[in-house]
Design an enzyme around this catalytic site. Structure first.
Site, PDB file in Angstrom:
ATOM      1  N   VAL A  60       0.802  -1.225   0.000  1.00 50.59           N
ATOM      2  CA  VAL A  60       0.000   0.000   0.000  1.00 50.59           C
ATOM      3  C   VAL A  60       0.833   1.273   0.000  1.00 50.59           C
ATOM      4  O   VAL A  60       0.331   2.339  -0.359  1.00 50.59           O
ATOM      5  CB  VAL A  60      -0.957   0.001   1.221  1.00 50.59           C
ATOM      6  CG1 VAL A  60      -0.194   0.266   2.517  1.00 50.59           C
ATOM      7  CG2 VAL A  60      -2.099   0.991   1.038  1.00 50.59           C
ATOM      8  N   TYR A  61       2.107   1.201   0.361  1.00 54.42           N
ATOM      9  CA  TYR A  61       2.914   2.412   0.459  1.00 54.42           C
ATOM     10  C   TYR A  61       3.042   3.094  -0.906  1.00 54.42           C
ATOM     11  O   TYR A  61       3.589   2.528  -1.847  1.00 54.42           O
ATOM     12  CB  TYR A  61       4.309   2.102   0.999  1.00 54.42           C
ATOM     13  CG  TYR A  61       4.352   1.641   2.436  1.00 54.42           C
ATOM     14  CD1 TYR A  61       3.268   1.821   3.303  1.00 54.42           C
ATOM     15  CD2 TYR A  61       5.480   1.013   2.946  1.00 54.42           C
ATOM     16  CE1 TYR A  61       3.310   1.390   4.615  1.00 54.42           C
ATOM     17  CE2 TYR A  61       5.537   0.589   4.271  1.00 54.42           C
ATOM     18  CZ  TYR A  61       4.448   0.774   5.096  1.00 54.42           C
ATOM     19  OH  TYR A  61       4.500   0.342   6.403  1.00 54.42           O
ATOM     20  N   SER A  62       2.512   4.299  -0.970  1.00 51.91           N
ATOM     21  CA  SER A  62       2.532   5.088  -2.212  1.00 51.91           C
ATOM     22  C   SER A  62       2.004   4.293  -3.399  1.00 51.91           C
ATOM     23  O   SER A  62       2.552   4.341  -4.508  1.00 51.91           O
ATOM     24  CB  SER A  62       3.946   5.621  -2.497  1.00 51.91           C
ATOM     25  OG  SER A  62       4.326   6.543  -1.505  1.00 51.91           O
TER      26      SER A  62
END
Length: 326
Positions: A60-62
């Site tokens: 999900v990061y960026s």
């Protein structure tokens, strides 16, 4: 750099883990302060030069771009066999009823997408980012077991949940002969110590490696409350975690500053050294967005706090509302 086993495994990890939430395309994420690829690569390279072999990211990061940036940098700078690469699954990656969570469908889909973004055939540690209240834990644990048996992950871990949930997952895996969690990535630092009540004793008893995130409380342990940074002004997540208790936490921050001044070192050295001396912490996850953040973390390895200093730091703590599992 020091190396230790991750929990009850034979896997050697550096005593410091580089957290990669701060790398990515800002437009794809809730944090406008993340570093783009050009500015991320020197930090990843420096981590490797310092002997850090443990890297943590998440799908999900960026919007997946953290995985892409990390994967390309490691391919250029590192020997994959010596890297311990960790990522996570749970949060929403696309619209629709199956775009998030820990169902078999979500896990099987997201592991393949993460591997493609990371440019690797396997991850060393595949972690569930949160508890999924809408999927039976039996379904999740069996799917994770199958990911391991397929060779797509070497180990599995969990993050930010209640101790009863973690124990239930361990029990389900043991009962069915499935792969067991070897690590817990939890929220733990000098101004948030609720994990000491149940989760840390559980991890110690079960020989689970602990890799805490937010070891510097999003930087609040490293500066006076009057000092502002781009992140402190724009990061709504850290505001939700710490603003409500800022007054109660201020005395702890001041005591970190007092010991740091007495020893002639940056405050980060003291806050990280405290964490490194807490059992059963394996490797704090340092979300470095500057070279100096890595250098401070490495230097903290040589700081040994006295029992009196530890008591001085811990004494002002007051109970906090639980932040992390929700």
């Amino acid at each position: 750099m020091e190396y230790v086993k991750l929990g009850n495994t034979g896997l050697d990890v550096s005593r410091i883990c580089l957290g990669c939430m701060g790398f990515g395309v800002a437009e794809r994420w809730v944090h406008p302060w993340v570093l783009n690829e050009e500015n991320s690569r020197p930090i990843i390279k420096k981590a490797l030069e310092l002997g850090i072999n443990f890297f943590d990211t998440a799908n999900v990061y960026s919007g997946g771009t953290s995985e892409e940036i990390l994967g390309r940098a490691l391919k250029d700078y590192a020997n994959r066999d010596e890297i311990v690469l960790a990522t996570k699954v749970h949060f929403r990656m696309h619209e629709g009823p199956n775009g998030a969570g820990l169902s078999r469908k979500a896990i099987m889909s997201e592991i393949d997408k993460s591997l493609k973004r990371l440019g690797t055939d396997y991850v060393d540690l595949y972690q569930i980012h949160r508890w999924d209240y809408n999927t039976p834990i039996e379904e999740t644990m069996e799917a994770l077991h199958d990911v391991v048996k397929a060779g797509k992950a070497r180990y599995i871990g969990a993050s930010a949940m209640y101790a009863w949930q973690f124990l239930k997952a361990l029990h389900v895996a043991e009962k069915n002969g499935w792969t067991r969690f070897v690590s817990m990535q939890n929220h733990y630092n000098l101004i948030y110590r609720e994990e000491e009540r149940e989760m840390l004793p559980l991890c110690k008893a079960e020989k689970i490696g602990v890799i805490p995130y937010s070891p510097l409380a999003s930087g609040r342990l490293t500066r006076d409350s009057s000092e502002a940074t781009h992140r402190s002004e724009t990061d709504q997540v850290q505001k939700s975690k710490y603003d409500a208790t800022a007054d109660a936490d201020r005395l702890i921050v001041e005591r970190v500053a007092a010991i740091a001044e007495k020893r002639g070192v940056p405050r980060a050295h003291i806050a990280i050294a405290w964490l490194l001396q807490k059992e059963p912490v394996t490797a704090p996850i340092i979300g470095a967005t500057k070279i100096s953040h890595l250098e401070d973390a490495e230097a903290a390895l040589s700081v040994q706090l006295s029992p009196e200093e530890i008591s001085f730091l811990e004494e002002p703590y007051v109970p906090h509302s639980v932040v992390g599992p929700e």
